[in-house]
Design an enzyme around this catalytic site. Structure first.
Site, PDB file in Angstrom:
ATOM      1  N   SER A  28       0.755  -1.283   0.045  1.00 26.35           N
ATOM      2  CA  SER A  28       0.028   0.110  -0.009  1.00 26.35           C
ATOM      3  C   SER A  28       1.012   1.290  -0.101  1.00 26.35           C
ATOM      4  CB  SER A  28      -0.908   0.031   1.233  1.00 26.35           C
ATOM      5  OG  SER A  28      -0.121  -0.133   2.252  1.00 26.35           O
ATOM      6  N   ASN A 115      -2.136  -2.581  13.241  1.00 28.93           N
ATOM      7  CA  ASN A 115      -3.386  -2.237  13.396  1.00 28.93           C
ATOM      8  C   ASN A 115      -3.963  -1.068  14.144  1.00 28.93           C
ATOM      9  OD1 ASN A 115      -3.425  -4.664  11.902  1.00 28.93           O
ATOM     10  ND2 ASN A 115      -4.260  -6.069  13.636  1.00 28.93           N
ATOM     11  N   THR A 160     -39.795  27.123  -9.373  1.00 25.04           N
ATOM     12  CA  THR A 160     -39.946  25.723  -9.078  1.00 25.04           C
ATOM     13  C   THR A 160     -40.170  24.665 -10.288  1.00 25.04           C
ATOM     14  OG1 THR A 160     -42.475  26.032  -8.810  1.00 25.04           O
ATOM     15  CG2 THR A 160     -41.315  26.388  -6.745  1.00 25.04           C
ATOM     16  N   HIS A 161     -39.804  23.562 -10.271  1.00 22.81           N
ATOM     17  CA  HIS A 161     -39.640  22.858 -11.461  1.00 22.81           C
ATOM     18  C   HIS A 161     -38.626  23.695 -12.696  1.00 22.81           C
ATOM     19  CE1 HIS A 161     -43.240  21.035  -9.580  1.00 22.81           C
ATOM     20  NE2 HIS A 161     -43.414  22.016  -9.413  1.00 22.81           N
ATOM     21  N   SER A 282     -13.646  27.375 -26.781  1.00 24.51           N
ATOM     22  CA  SER A 282     -13.873  26.290 -27.796  1.00 24.51           C
ATOM     23  C   SER A 282     -12.745  26.388 -28.902  1.00 24.51           C
ATOM     24  CB  SER A 282     -15.319  26.450 -28.423  1.00 24.51           C
ATOM     25  OG  SER A 282     -15.086  25.538 -29.558  1.00 24.51           O
ATOM     26  N   LYS A 288     -17.684  30.907 -28.050  1.00 28.75           N
ATOM     27  CA  LYS A 288     -18.040  30.087 -26.951  1.00 28.75           C
ATOM     28  C   LYS A 288     -17.199  30.766 -25.575  1.00 28.75           C
ATOM     29  CE  LYS A 288     -20.322  27.050 -26.595  1.00 28.75           C
ATOM     30  NZ  LYS A 288     -20.390  25.469 -27.072  1.00 28.75           N
ATOM     31  N   ASN A 290     -17.083  28.672 -22.113  1.00 30.06           N
ATOM     32  CA  ASN A 290     -17.710  27.747 -21.279  1.00 30.06           C
ATOM     33  C   ASN A 290     -17.261  27.490 -20.032  1.00 30.06           C
ATOM     34  OD1 ASN A 290     -18.678  26.406 -23.785  1.00 30.06           O
ATOM     35  ND2 ASN A 290     -16.898  25.442 -24.321  1.00 30.06           N
ATOM     36  N   GLU A 295     -19.148  22.597 -14.735  1.00 31.25           N
ATOM     37  CA  GLU A 295     -19.567  21.243 -15.166  1.00 31.25           C
ATOM     38  C   GLU A 295     -18.614  20.067 -14.467  1.00 31.25           C
ATOM     39  OE1 GLU A 295     -19.009  22.940 -19.221  1.00 31.25           O
ATOM     40  OE2 GLU A 295     -20.500  21.325 -19.688  1.00 31.25           O
ATOM     41  N   TYR A 322      -9.602  -6.533  12.412  1.00 35.61           N
ATOM     42  CA  TYR A 322      -8.879  -6.290  11.395  1.00 35.61           C
ATOM     43  C   TYR A 322      -8.959  -7.275  10.232  1.00 35.61           C
ATOM     44  CZ  TYR A 322      -5.613  -4.330   7.918  1.00 35.61           C
ATOM     45  OH  TYR A 322      -4.901  -4.064   7.021  1.00 35.61           O
ATOM     46  N   LYS A 330      -8.199   3.645   2.041  1.00 39.71           N
ATOM     47  CA  LYS A 330      -7.690   4.709   2.143  1.00 39.71           C
ATOM     48  C   LYS A 330      -7.601   5.630   0.676  1.00 39.71           C
ATOM     49  CE  LYS A 330      -4.329   2.448   4.396  1.00 39.71           C
ATOM     50  NZ  LYS A 330      -5.141   1.814   5.305  1.00 39.71           N
TER      51      LYS A 330
HETATM   52  N1  ARG Z   1      -1.268  -1.218   5.265  1.00 36.53           N
HETATM   53  C1  ARG Z   1      -2.250  -1.878   6.220  1.00 36.53           C
HETATM   54  C2  ARG Z   1      -3.630  -1.007   5.865  1.00 36.53           C
HETATM   55  O1  ARG Z   1      -3.486  -0.199   5.179  1.00 36.53           O
HETATM   56  C3  ARG Z   1      -1.689  -1.749   7.489  1.00 36.53           C
HETATM   57  C4  ARG Z   1      -2.202  -2.513   8.555  1.00 36.53           C
HETATM   58  C5  ARG Z   1      -1.736  -4.096   8.332  1.00 36.53           C
HETATM   59  N2  ARG Z   1      -1.940  -4.848   9.506  1.00 36.53           N
HETATM   60  C6  ARG Z   1      -1.976  -6.134   9.295  1.00 36.53           C
HETATM   61  N3  ARG Z   1      -2.316  -7.032  10.166  1.00 36.53           N
HETATM   62  N4  ARG Z   1      -1.605  -6.728   8.012  1.00 36.53           N
HETATM   63  O2  ARG Z   1      -4.539  -1.612   6.291  1.00 36.53           O
END
Ligand code: ARG
Length: 463
Positions: A28, A115, A160-161, A282, A288, A290, A295, A322, A330
């Protein structure tokens, strides 16, 4: 014997390192490096507490805490080498700390687990985003307030509408968004208050046998208190869901104003002119201009709500505590936060820069029989007619005007009286849009005096 490639953090029971694909799906670090600052903050608080409790020596804690600052400066300067083999930010930081300070680095992870560490880091990160969102919202509210103040008594059609309904004031319309954003800010504030309990010290899931002081780490990290249940502390991600749902609702509000800007800036409406700074041209049609930013803001709610749904789906059905599924939390939150902040900033720029076309607004307000309700109210008040009858008489008058191709104030008194003989010339007083909005003095109504009072209230609130 341990394979030289097996992980230094848990290599003890492994004979070989991971397959390359295992490493790719498992790592990660590519995204959680965004939590480096929070990770180091959490570790420094943990180390200080370990020393205060006599679990590590003061010297070791000092080396750890200083070493972590060195790691942070390497990360800030770009010198730090993030290694996918070390999986995530927690192990990347700890491994580098070991390079720098040696043996004491291995004592940092006493009475802690990744964790509780990841839950802590992520909470700190989300909490910062909540504070940034609050600031972004306030800035946008100020921009709407400035618009409201400039045009507290400018008249525009209320819809409205998307059909002309009754005249309203520009200031009142702007203040509607100030109210929405105020609720958004309070949703973020609620989320912040609810999430502000420290997971640190929950360890892997069951707490620890070491004599730790969770109040001390909670306090050092600006949490109100330690989370009371270690199982919950490591598996709670509803703080992130609270953030995402507040973000989605806020983005939905931005999307609604974005849509109004798209409509209002069109040649057919001409209610507002967007600044060049927040428009695009444009490549083929030279005329134009825009409203691309509007948007894009209109669309942002899609990915933010998508993140909310995605994390909800990740979490549903996960047994305590966990599970690695939770690593998928994330990126969703990072993306949603980035896009919310960008949308808030872009909308603030657009609102500050836009020019309301007062004449076009007033002209539009006067068309579409917008004062028909005022006429019906006049019949009730002046001729003591039941409202239902007044509604009917007014409908007939609208029909007469429509057939004649004019608006209500353009009818002659004789034409009015052909529908109802008791109508007098006084009626014309209520058919003007200015009088119409000035009369809407009920609390929360569109009258300019109300608008000015609300502007005053908001200015105090935001000061
Ligand atoms: N990279 C892990 C996460 O984002 C960290 C926690 C990992 N914990 C574990 N028991 N493998 O969740």
């Amino acid at each position: 014997m341990t394979d030289s490639k097996s992980n230094t953090m848990w290599g003890g029971r492994f004979a070989a390192g991971p397959d390359a694909i295992m490493e790719a799906i498992n790592a990660s670090i590519g995204f959680d490096k965004r939590m480096a600052k929070q990770d180091i903050e959490g570790s420094r608080a943990h180390a200080a507490m370990l020393a205060a409790q006599g679990i590590v020596t003061d010297n070791d804690a000092k080396a750890i805490r200083e070493g972590l600052l060195t790691v942070l400066s390497e990360i800030d300067s770009g010198a730090f080498e993030f290694k996918p083999a070390l999986e995530d930010i927690h192990m990347n930081v700890e491994a580098r700390l070991k390079d720098i300070i040696g043996e004491p680095a291995g004592r940092l992870h006493t009475a802690r687990s990744r964790n509780d560490q990841v839950a802590t880091d992520f909470k700190l990160w989300v909490r910062e985003q909540i504070d940034a969102a609050a600031q972004g919202i306030t800035a946008l509210q100020q921009a709407f307030l400035a618009q409201a103040e400039a045009g507290a008594d400018w008249v525009m059609p209320g819809f409205t509408h998307l059909q002309t309904a009754q005249p309203v004031t520009w200031g009142h319309h702007m203040l509607a968004y100030v109210e929405m954003l105020g609720r958004d800010a309070s949703r973020f504030a609620d989320a912040r208050a609810r999430m502000n309990e420290s997971p640190l010290g929950a360890a892997a899931l069951a707490g620890t046998s070491f004599n730790i002081d969770r109040d001390a780490t909670a306090q050092a990290l600006g949490f109100d208190r330690p989370a009371a249940n270690s199982l919950d502390a490591v598996s709670d991600r509803d703080f992130a869901l609270d953030f995402l749902s507040a973000a989605a609702i806020c983005a939905m509000h931005l999307s609604r104003f974005a849509e109004e800007l798209v409509i209002w800036s069109s040649a057919q409406f001409r209610f507002v002119t967007l600044s060049d700074r927040f428009s695009t041209g444009s490549s083929i049609m030279p005329q134009k201009k825009n409203p691309d930013a509007a948007e894009l803001i209109r669309a942002k709610v899609a990915r933010i709500m998508g993140a909310n749904v995605a994390l909800m789906m990740v979490m549903k059905g996960l047994p305590l505590t966990y599970s690695k599924d939770m690593q998928e939390d994330k990126e969703q939150v990072f993306d949603a936060a980035d896009n919310l902040m960008l949308a808030l900033a872009a909308m603030t720029g657009m609102v500050s820069d836009m020019t309301a076309n007062r004449d076009a607004l007033e002209q539009a307000a006067a068309s579409g029989f917008s004062t028909a309700t005022d006429l019906a109210d006049w019949l009730v008040r002046s001729l003591d007619m039941p409202f239902r009858d007044a509604h009917h008489v007014t409908g007939s008058l609208v029909k007469v005007a429509e057939d004649k191709g004019c608006d209500l104030p353009d009818l002659s008194l004789a034409e009015m009286q052909s529908v109802h003989g008791a109508i007098t010339a006084d009626v014309f007083d209520v058919l003007g849009v200015q009088n119409s909005v000035r009369s809407r003095i009920s609390y929360g109504g569109t009258a300019p005096d109300n608008v000015r009072a609300q502007i005053g209230r908001w200015k105090e609130r935001l000061a």
